[in-house]
Enzyme design. Sequence first.
Site, PDB file in Angstrom:
ATOM      1  N   ARG A  26      31.984  66.791  69.609  1.00 57.22           N
ATOM      2  CA  ARG A  26      32.764  65.782  70.338  1.00 57.22           C
ATOM      3  C   ARG A  26      33.491  64.852  69.375  1.00 57.22           C
ATOM      4  O   ARG A  26      34.633  64.442  69.629  1.00 57.22           O
ATOM      5  CB  ARG A  26      31.841  64.983  71.259  1.00 57.22           C
ATOM      6  N   SER A 166      26.104  71.109  84.064  1.00 59.32           N
ATOM      7  CA  SER A 166      26.506  71.520  82.721  1.00 59.32           C
ATOM      8  C   SER A 166      27.294  70.407  82.053  1.00 59.32           C
ATOM      9  O   SER A 166      28.363  70.008  82.525  1.00 59.32           O
ATOM     10  CB  SER A 166      27.364  72.782  82.799  1.00 59.32           C
ATOM     11  N   ASP A 318      18.106  73.203  75.919  1.00 55.30           N
ATOM     12  CA  ASP A 318      18.058  73.988  74.676  1.00 55.30           C
ATOM     13  C   ASP A 318      16.642  74.082  74.104  1.00 55.30           C
ATOM     14  O   ASP A 318      16.402  74.850  73.170  1.00 55.30           O
ATOM     15  CB  ASP A 318      19.010  73.380  73.633  1.00 55.30           C
TER      16      ASP A 318
HETATM   17  C1  S3P Z   1      25.900  71.303  75.303  1.00 59.32           C
HETATM   18  C2  S3P Z   1      25.473  71.427  76.598  1.00 59.32           C
HETATM   19  C3  S3P Z   1      24.516  72.446  77.031  1.00 59.32           C
HETATM   20  C4  S3P Z   1      23.731  72.998  75.865  1.00 59.32           C
HETATM   21  C5  S3P Z   1      24.591  73.341  74.695  1.00 59.32           C
HETATM   22  C6  S3P Z   1      25.355  72.125  74.221  1.00 59.32           C
HETATM   23  C7  S3P Z   1      26.914  70.284  74.990  1.00 59.32           C
HETATM   24  O1  S3P Z   1      25.211  73.509  77.644  1.00 59.32           O
HETATM   25  O2  S3P Z   1      22.996  74.125  76.253  1.00 59.32           O
HETATM   26  O3  S3P Z   1      23.811  73.829  73.626  1.00 59.32           O
HETATM   27  O4  S3P Z   1      27.118  69.966  73.810  1.00 59.32           O
HETATM   28  O5  S3P Z   1      27.523  69.769  75.935  1.00 59.32           O
HETATM   29  P1  S3P Z   1      25.593  73.418  79.215  1.00 59.32           P
HETATM   30  O6  S3P Z   1      26.271  72.148  79.404  1.00 59.32           O
HETATM   31  O7  S3P Z   1      26.505  74.556  79.544  1.00 59.32           O
HETATM   32  O8  S3P Z   1      24.276  73.541  79.926  1.00 59.32           O
END
Ligand code: S3P
Length: 433
Positions: A26, A166, A318
């Site tokens: 980000r 998500s 995770d």
């Molecule tokens: C993440 C969000 C998660 C996570 C990924 C990193 C992020 O995925 O599993 O390792 O940085 O926003 P999802 O948002 O698809 O669940």
Amino acid sequence: MNRRFEPSGPLRGEATPPADKSISHRAALLAAMSIEPVRIRNYLDAEDTNSTLAAVRRLGALVEERDGELIVRGTGLREAPELDGPIDVGNAGTLMRLLPGWLAAQRGRSYTLDGDASIRRRPVDRIAEPLRLMGARIDATDGRLPPFTVHGTSLEAIDYRLPVASAQVKSCVLLAALTASGTTRVIEPAPSRDHTERMLAAAGVLVTREDGAVCVVNTDELELDEIVVPGDLSSAAFLIAAGVLVAGSRLVVRDTNVNWTRTGFLRILERMGGIVVGDLEEPSTEIATSEPVCDLDVAHGPLVGTTVEADEVPLAIDELPLVALLGCFAEGETIVRGAQELRVKESDRIAGIVEGLSGLGGDLEATEDGFVVRGTGGLRGGSIASRGDHRLAMVGAVAGLASTEGVEVVGMEAAAVSYPGFAADLAVLAQSR
Ligand code: S3P
């Protein structure tokens, strides 16, 4: 590369986890979307986040490394240049799902994204749908997979209810919302990590949380001076699990991000009887403009099984493979439900963890949306395949240290996408007194 992890004596001393992967992605993206230079301290030097730096460089950002810090000079919200050839996201799902939120706002320009074999199995229809509702178009392979092309346009604000909890999809829509006409609202089925919201608020964007929705008002410019990336709790979790599982261990995990939307694993571990002490952030509906950090004290101890339900899943997504590992050492059953998202991560993590730990002597069963582990008090050892997935490789390493016969991890190099120094850090902890 195969690597053996032998049963270990007590882990002692301290370790600092690598910088947070989610926050690093980000930071690079928001810096590239800014016009004024942004200084990023403690950016993660790992394969996934290096893919993001390469992508923003191609999109016109100047990235300079100075005294271990990055200075990024971006092109602003709407002025990304046209490119020849696709952007390679490597193995980075977060880059693949967040970047289109910015690209969708590049009027009249189109961008193709592609990545490695694992990325080509990961769905992008989940971001195509909200971006289409905002006015952009995504042409994906078979309608849902990479490689895919984002066609940019002037965007309209939407109210969007996420079909899955998500953070990646939420973040994609929030980035697109920065240039959309009006106020965009994203309704989450359950809270997920909020790093994008915090960083946008720190950049002067009007972002609020109301009744389960995140609202973003469009803006002309991001105003970010400096971003300090804290240690990654998802990487720290492997050190913590090692400390809890290896008999006689006592260690300190330093400078770790304890944003409440990331600490679900610590709450699950606490229910299992694990001993981890630290100054964790409390849940809140306010959007903070910074990330909390603390040291975590970890000690070995016995564990009992627990049940993880769907609402807890996004806050520990995770770390769920680690919950399976802990479950093997616990007394009683450990059940994870509502975690079907694990099937579309870097690998099918339900199949990978159940087959992998069963091969080491564990008693596990896969379900459609999770798994059931019958604790047997420990693991014998053997061989486990990473399936090219960093989290499975690191689970194998921790399993080896806590096993009776040692574990060979087939494909340990996968750990390099998030924690290149993991095996070395474990070795230091094993040698400290
Ligand atoms: C993440 C969000 C998660 C996570 C990924 C990193 C992020 O995925 O599993 O390792 O940085 O926003 P999802 O948002 O698809 O669940």
